[in-house]
Motif scaffolding. Structure first.
Motif, mmCIF file in Angstrom:
data_model
loop_
_atom_site.group_PDB
_atom_site.id
_atom_site.type_symbol
_atom_site.label_atom_id
_atom_site.label_comp_id
_atom_site.label_asym_id
_atom_site.label_seq_id
_atom_site.Cartn_x
_atom_site.Cartn_y
_atom_site.Cartn_z
ATOM 1 N N VAL A 25 10.370 55.503 73.940
ATOM 2 C CA VAL A 25 11.162 55.479 75.373
ATOM 3 C C VAL A 25 11.275 54.261 75.606
ATOM 4 O O VAL A 25 11.046 52.732 75.368
ATOM 5 C CB VAL A 25 9.867 56.636 75.735
ATOM 6 C CG1 VAL A 25 8.784 55.229 75.994
ATOM 7 C CG2 VAL A 25 10.241 56.803 77.216
ATOM 8 N N PRO A 38 6.975 50.689 78.901
ATOM 9 C CA PRO A 38 6.613 52.125 79.585
ATOM 10 C C PRO A 38 5.186 52.751 79.532
ATOM 11 O O PRO A 38 4.358 52.883 78.339
ATOM 12 C CB PRO A 38 8.132 52.627 78.541
ATOM 13 C CG PRO A 38 8.328 52.367 77.891
ATOM 14 C CD PRO A 38 8.079 50.977 77.292
ATOM 15 N N ARG A 76 7.607 56.345 82.423
ATOM 16 C CA ARG A 76 9.188 55.144 81.599
ATOM 17 C C ARG A 76 8.474 54.256 82.949
ATOM 18 O O ARG A 76 9.386 52.984 82.415
ATOM 19 C CB ARG A 76 10.209 55.191 82.000
ATOM 20 C CG ARG A 76 10.758 57.152 81.230
ATOM 21 C CD ARG A 76 12.501 57.316 81.726
ATOM 22 N NE ARG A 76 12.702 56.352 81.328
ATOM 23 C CZ ARG A 76 13.865 56.108 81.442
ATOM 24 N NH1 ARG A 76 14.249 56.250 83.226
ATOM 25 N NH2 ARG A 76 15.016 55.257 81.123
#
Length: 257
Positions: A25, A38, A76
């Motif tokens: 991510v 994140p 995030r």
């Protein structure tokens, strides 16, 4: 700009395996710059509390996961050095602290210690109205009427509720510091000497500890207090030393497995 993050190119501070998958991510906008990890990485890859992005989003929507006292809804959201992560339902609390090699690690702390966080002063400037603004390493801005006692490289403890200054640690010889980057990341010691370099070069910091000490550049050290060290350390409270110094994943289906 790409919405993807290859594992091989993540910052060294990210606690992720680089060769298990191609992508991970990507951190969103927020504090700590490109080094921010994140929140999903910590929940899924480090703590194992969720197995997918979908589960992380569900957990975050319960408002039971706090970062520096605030409920977070974005998986995030970048997490970085000295952030406080609280899992209110589990009654678990962690401080993000640099580990060996510069990777960020989660250090368990008591609930009483989760109400405030440490910040290094990166910049001090006067703003409109006559007040002074102290900018910390994570981008947090603190306003004070009189900044004469504060200087860059000092550390502040900030209350997570009202953002007030709880404590102030001066960057000077004899101060307890930790290295947060470089080959000595994670090492703790007392500053023995600060060598000022003329020109644009970095100042050098020499610190001593029970392992013989270390040398690093000024940008890599942060002043801390004895609450950040183990009970059996020579710098723990009560010891002689302490007494002397009062993105989205590329494959959504794979991510949801």
């Amino acid at each position: 700009m790409s919405n993807h993050q290859k594992r091989l190119s993540v910052p060294n501070s990210w606690p992720v395996e680089r060769k298990t998958e191609k992508y991970t991510v990507k951190a969103g906008a927020g504090p700590h710059g490109e080094d921010g990890v994140p929140l999903l990485v910590l929940l899924r890859d480090v703590l194992g509390y969720v197995d997918s992005k979908k589960e992380a989003r569900y957990a975050l929507n319960q408002d039971s996961i706090l970062v520096n006292g605030d409920a977070i809804s974005d998986e995030r959201r970048p997490i970085g050095m000295f952030d406080i992560i609280a899992f209110t339902e589990r009654e678990e609390y962690y401080r993000v602290f640099p580990d060996e090699g510069g990777r960020l690690a989660l250090t368990p702390i008591d609930g009483d210690a989760a109400g405030s966080r440490l910040g290094k002063i990166d910049r001090k400037e006067q703003v409109t109205g006559g007040d002074f603004q102290l900018t910390l390493h994570d981008g947090t801005n603190v306003r004070v009427e009189d900044a004469s006692e504060y200087a860059t490289n000092d550390s502040l403890v900030i209350d997570n509720d009202d953002k007030s200054i709880v404590a102030h640690f001066t960057y000077e010889e004899g101060a307890l510091v930790t290295a947060v980057d470089g080959q000595h990341a994670g090492d703790i010691g007392e500053i023995d000497e600060i060598v000022v370099t003329q020109g644009s070069g970095s100042n050098t910091v020499y610190a001593n500890n029970e392992s013989g000490g270390f040398e690093t550049v000024e940008e890599y050290v942060v002043v801390i207090d004895e609450n950040f060290v183990d009970d059996d350390s020579e710098f723990a409270a009560g010891s002689d030393a302490a007494d002397d110094d009062a993105a989205d994943d590329v494959d959504e289906e794979a991510d949801a497995e």
